[in-house]
Each structure stands twice: as structure tokens, then as C-alpha cells.
Design an enzyme around this catalytic site. Structure first.
Site, PDB file in Angstrom:
ATOM      1  N   GLU A 174      -4.971  -8.470  -3.749  1.00 37.83           N
ATOM      2  CA  GLU A 174      -5.997  -8.910  -2.509  1.00 37.83           C
ATOM      3  C   GLU A 174      -7.477  -8.245  -2.574  1.00 37.83           C
ATOM      4  OE1 GLU A 174      -3.549  -8.663   1.040  1.00 37.83           O
ATOM      5  OE2 GLU A 174      -2.289 -10.168   0.547  1.00 37.83           O
ATOM      6  N   GLU A 372       3.360 -12.619  -3.128  1.00 40.31           N
ATOM      7  CA  GLU A 372       3.627 -12.187  -1.784  1.00 40.31           C
ATOM      8  C   GLU A 372       3.703 -13.116  -0.957  1.00 40.31           C
ATOM      9  OE1 GLU A 372       1.236  -9.385   0.396  1.00 40.31           O
ATOM     10  OE2 GLU A 372       0.891  -8.147  -1.299  1.00 40.31           O
TER      11      GLU A 372
HETATM   12  O1  IFM Z   1       1.403  -5.659   4.116  1.00 42.93           O
HETATM   13  C1  IFM Z   1       0.511  -6.493   3.562  1.00 42.93           C
HETATM   14  C2  IFM Z   1       0.420  -6.345   2.018  1.00 42.93           C
HETATM   15  O2  IFM Z   1       0.104  -4.934   1.777  1.00 42.93           O
HETATM   16  C3  IFM Z   1      -0.881  -7.067   1.493  1.00 42.93           C
HETATM   17  N1  IFM Z   1      -0.755  -8.486   1.833  1.00 42.93           N
HETATM   18  C4  IFM Z   1      -0.108  -8.818   3.205  1.00 42.93           C
HETATM   19  C5  IFM Z   1       0.704  -8.018   3.505  1.00 42.93           C
HETATM   20  C6  IFM Z   1       1.083  -8.438   5.227  1.00 42.93           C
HETATM   21  O3  IFM Z   1       0.003  -8.169   5.981  1.00 42.93           O
END
Ligand code: IFM
Length: 483
Positions: A174, A372
Site C-alpha cells: 500500500e 488483504e
Molecule cells: O492493518 C492495516 C494493514 O497494515 C494495511 N492495510 C489495511 C489494514 C487495516 O487497516
């Protein structure tokens, strides 16, 4: 499929070899912040700065993964997961960011990788999940192109040590968050509020990705190793798709959040409309000749993180200083309909489907992995006859709907090869500290006791069988509303 409507699933089978995984990140779980030669990162500094993180929480102890590796790898095994995605802490490997390599750091991750392989679980490594060594930040952090070269060297050091074993490498997690939350809105470390710095950071993160891939490809020896990058792409809609001004607002969000990364990474150019939208901030002269070619290295898997949707419309002219959207001066965000998770994020499985299809249409040559997806809820441990349980029907329902959406995308022709639930265990949720629980495994922060939530049991069954059994979704997804 709406987020609230009932629907029945009648046995959805995922393709053979589909990767069912869970994900985590070093600073969020490891603790042991000053042990075995680890240097300080920007998140150590930020979390120790009063007022930056809820309740003054820090990652100093986190969930002690550093000291509980075997127990936690056994836990992953017991969930039948075929892969575990974790990140390597740059400050454990090269504590000052440049210079000396810390053998203890390499040895730690070697233990993790070997422990996973011994249990039949594929190691999926993220090289950068936000923990920039503080000495690099002291020299400008991601606004300084030297940081990109320091990252490439770090990638090489890790690749030389683990490159015969790691199954999937992902360079950045990200970069949108690192650049815009870190340097424009200041919500994340290092907490700056400068639109120019944020755009410099965008470029130097992209450059770091490309340079690291060049190094990795030279040293990685596992023949079937795959290379990737993980972006959190916006799933943006226009408030009124028939209104060209709203459509343009959506375009601007997509340029800033998505194409600012995917176009240089996957196509070798910066989107002309992004340069135009931000020309009052910078002429982008920090992009040097040849940089975009360096960034545009071949990858195998496009990683995407998905949580919720956004809707944009044309609004009155306003300053974007201090927001994560540099230059989007006439864009207004529209409140998303609920239900919401405990983060206040709307639950929209159709958004995952739309994102997968749109990403595949734009970049058809890549396999895609959901690196994710998950949800925070206010989970509580209950005890039945001396057995601890965590009933989290909202999370089960969330996962069920999102896996069903992913399955639908596969049926529609998207080459989706894996799905990592965020997160394996409750952990340090950045500026929210320990107040938000994303884990499918509950952690008691007093005792560090791990308890599988009902969602973990549900997911273990899916991972073992590859099938979402006949099930009714609905009536569960409700929330008290936004925080
Ligand atoms: O916890 C975070 C992660 O580190 C990066 N993506 C989003 C998740 C939830 O906010």
C-alpha cells in the site's frame, strides 16, 4: 449482491491450488522493538510521540510474535492455510537503513521461513510494510531518492538470504498509505503534512519497487518464486454516472490512488491527467530520465488490498492541504451506505467484485492475489464449560460474502489465484493502536493468549476443503453505525 440482503450459497468450489492465506505485518505483531540489534523505525518514533496513536499505544510489545514464532506457526498450520504473508522489518536487517547488516535479523526471518516450509505453508514476504528506518527519515525519508536505492540494497540482502525459499515476494504494501497518509495528511508516520512531499514520496516508493525487483531477480534462486507489488486500489464510483463532472471526480481519485502507482509500475509512465491535476503543486521534475523504465519491471502477480468503496462527486473548490488527496480540489467524498465495520468502513462485497474485474480489464496479463481483506469488530471472549470462544458472526458473514464475490470474479474470468485474510491475529492497528481488532484469532493483550474466533474456524474449513459449504448469509451484517 447487496451487503445487507439475504442470499444462499450452494457450495462454491475454488479452483485447485487456490491459495488460502492470512496476512500480517512486522510492526503490528512482532514487538521486541529494541531486541537483537533492531534499529528504530518511523513507527517507533511516531507511536512514541504523544497524541499520534490512540491511547498512546505503541508496537513495543505488540502480540510478541518475535517470541512466539513456533506457537503462531502451529496456529497457522492448524487453520489449514496454504500460505502466510508477513513482512520483514527493514530496521531488523539494516538497522540504520544503510550500512551494517544485522545477522540476528536475518536469522529471525530465516527461522520464520523455515518454520513455515516445515509445516507445508508457503512463505509470502512483504519487504516494506511501513517501518522505514528512522535514520533514513532523518535524511528526508521517501522524499529523498536515496531511500529508494537504500531499499534496493536491503531487498538484495534479504533476497540473497531467503531467495531459495520464499514463494512470493511483494515489494511494497500500500504505497498509497506510505505516501499520502505519511506525508500529506500526517495520520501515519512520519506525520508530515505537505502535498509536495507526498508526491515525491509516490515517485520514490515506485522507484524503490522497481530497483528492488531488479536486485531480487538477480539473487532469488527458487525456480518458481513469484514477484509482486501490493497496492490498495480505490474502488471508486461517480455519484451520478450520467454527470460528467462526477465522472471526472472519480477519475481524479483513481489517478491519485490507483494509476499513480499501477501505471508506472505496470506500464512505465505516469498518467498525464495526474500530472495535470497536480501541476499547481509540482512539475514532477523529481522524476528523472529513465526512472519510469526502472520502475516498470516485470512482475507475476498483482496484489490488491480491498476493504470498502468510495463515491466521488464534483464539489466546491477547496484546499487539499492536510488531506490524503493532493490536488483533488473540487472532489467531494459521498457518504457510503452501511452497514459498517468497527472502522466505520462500509461493507461492500460487490466492490471487491468490481475492483477485480476492472483491474483485470486494465492489466489483463497479470495473475491477481487479494493480499488483504478483512474486518474489525468489537470481539469478546466468552467461556462455555471452561472453553473460551469468540463469537464473531459479523466477521464470518463479511468473509463469506467477500469470498463469494471473489468466486464470482473467478467465474467471470479474473485470474485470481489467492486470498489473504487480514489479519491472522488481532494486532497494532496503526493510529488506532489496539482499539481495533482485525484478527480471525483473538489476542488477550494482557496475557497474550490466542483464541480462535468463530471466523477462524469457518475459514479453516474453507481452506481445508476449498469449498464454501451451502450457507445462508444475511441478517447478521448490521452495525451501530459509523464511529
Ligand atoms: O492493518 C492495516 C494493514 O497494515 C494495511 N492495510 C489495511 C489494514 C487495516 O487497516
Amino acid at each position: 449482491m447487496s451487503a445487507t440482503g439475504d442470499f444462499r450459497i450452494s457450495g462454491l468450489q475454488f479452483p485447485d491450488g487456490f491459495t488460502f492465506g492470512a496476512a500480517s505485518a512486522a510492526y503490528q505483531i512482532e514487538g521486541a522493538a529494541t531486541e537483537d540489534g533492531r534499529g528504530a523505525s518511523i513507527w517507533d518514533t511516531f507511536s512514541h510521540t504523544p497524541g499520534k496513536v490512540a491511547n498512546g499505544d505503541t508496537g513495543d510489545v505488540a502480540v510478541e510474535f518475535y517470541h512466539r514464532v513456533d506457537e503462531d506457526l502451529d496456529l497457522i498450520k492448524s487453520l489449514h492455510l496454504s500460505a502466510y504473508r508477513f513482512s520483514i522489518a527493514w530496521p531488523r536487517i539494516i538497522p540504520a537503513g544503510t550500512g551494517e547488516v544485522n545477522e540476528a535479523g536475518l536469522a529471525f526471518y530465516e527461522r520464520v521461513v523455515d518454520g513455515l516450509i516445515a509445516r507445508g505453508i508457503d512463505p509470502v514476504v512483504t519487504l516494506y510494510h511501513w517501518d522505514l528506518p528512522q535514520p533514513l527519515e532523518d535524511r528526508g525519508g521517501w522524499t529523498n531518492r536515496e531511500t529508494s536505492y537504500a531499499f534496493a540494497r536491503y531487498a538484495r540482502v534479504v533476497g540473497e538470504r531467503l531467495g531459495d525459499r520464499v514463494a512470493v515476494w511483494t515489494t511494497l504494501n500500500e504505497p498509497w498509505c506510505s505516501a499520502y497518509l505519511g506525508y500529506a495528511s500526517g495520520e501515519h508516520a512520519p506525520g508530515h503534512r505537505s502535498e509536495l512531499e507526498a508526491l515525491q514520496a509516490v515517485h520514490h516508493l515506485n522507484l524503490a519497487h522497481g530497483l528492488a525487483l531488479i536486485e531480487l531477480r538477480e539473487v532469488v534462486t527458487r525456480p518458481d518464486a513469484k514477484f509482486s507489488v501490493t497496492n490498495c486500489l480505490a474502488t471508486a464510483y461517480a455519484a451520478d454516472p450520467a454527470n460528467p463532472e462526477d465522472v471526472d471526480a472519480k477519475r481524479q481519485i483513481e489517478a491519485l490512488q490507483n494509476r499513480a502507482f499501477t501505471d508506472p509500475q505496470l506500464r512505465g509512465f505516469y498518467p498525464p491527467d495526474l500530472l495535470e491535476d497536480t501541476k499547481h503543486i509540482t512539475d514532477w521534475s523529481f522524476v528523472r530520465d529513465g526512472d519510469v523504465q526502472l520502475i516498470n519491471q516485470p512482475i507475476d502477480i498483482l496484489g490488491i488490498n480491498y476493504y470498502c468503496t468510495g463515491t466521488a462527486r464534483r464539489g466546491p473548490e477547496h484546499s487539499t492541504e492536510g488531506t490524503p488527496y493532493p490536488g483533488a480540489t473540487r472532489v467531494e467524498a459521498v457518504e457510503q451506505p452501511g452497514p459498517y465495520t468497527d472502522m466505520g468502513w462500509n461493507i461492500a462485497p460487490h466492490g471487491l467484485y468490481d475492483l477485480l474485474v476492472a483491474t483485470h480489464e486494465a492489466y489483463p496479463e497479470f495473475d491477481i492475489m487479494i493480499m488483504e481483506n478483512g474486518a474489525a469488530y468489537r470481539d469478546q471472549v466468552v467461556e462455555h464449560n471452561g472453553v473460551k470462544r469468540v463469537h464473531d458472526p459479523e466477521r464470518v458473514d463479511f468473509l463469506l460474502r467477500h469470498f463469494a464475490a471473489a468466486h464470482r470474479a473467478i467465474k467471470a474470468g479474473v485470474p485470481l489465484t489467492g486470498y489473504f485474510v487480514w489479519s491472522l491475529m488481532d494486532n497494532f492497528e496503526w493510529a488506532f493502536g489496539y482499539a481495533k481488532r482485525f484478527g480471525i484469532v483473538h489476542v488477550d493483550y494482557e496475557t497474550q493468549e490466542r483464541t480462535k474466533k468463530d471466523s477462524a474456524l469457518w475459514y479453516a474449513n474453507l481452506a481445508e476443503t476449498g469449498v464454501i459449504p451451502e450457507q445462508l448469509a444475511g441478517g447478521i451484517l448490521s452495525s451501530p453505525g459509523r464511529n
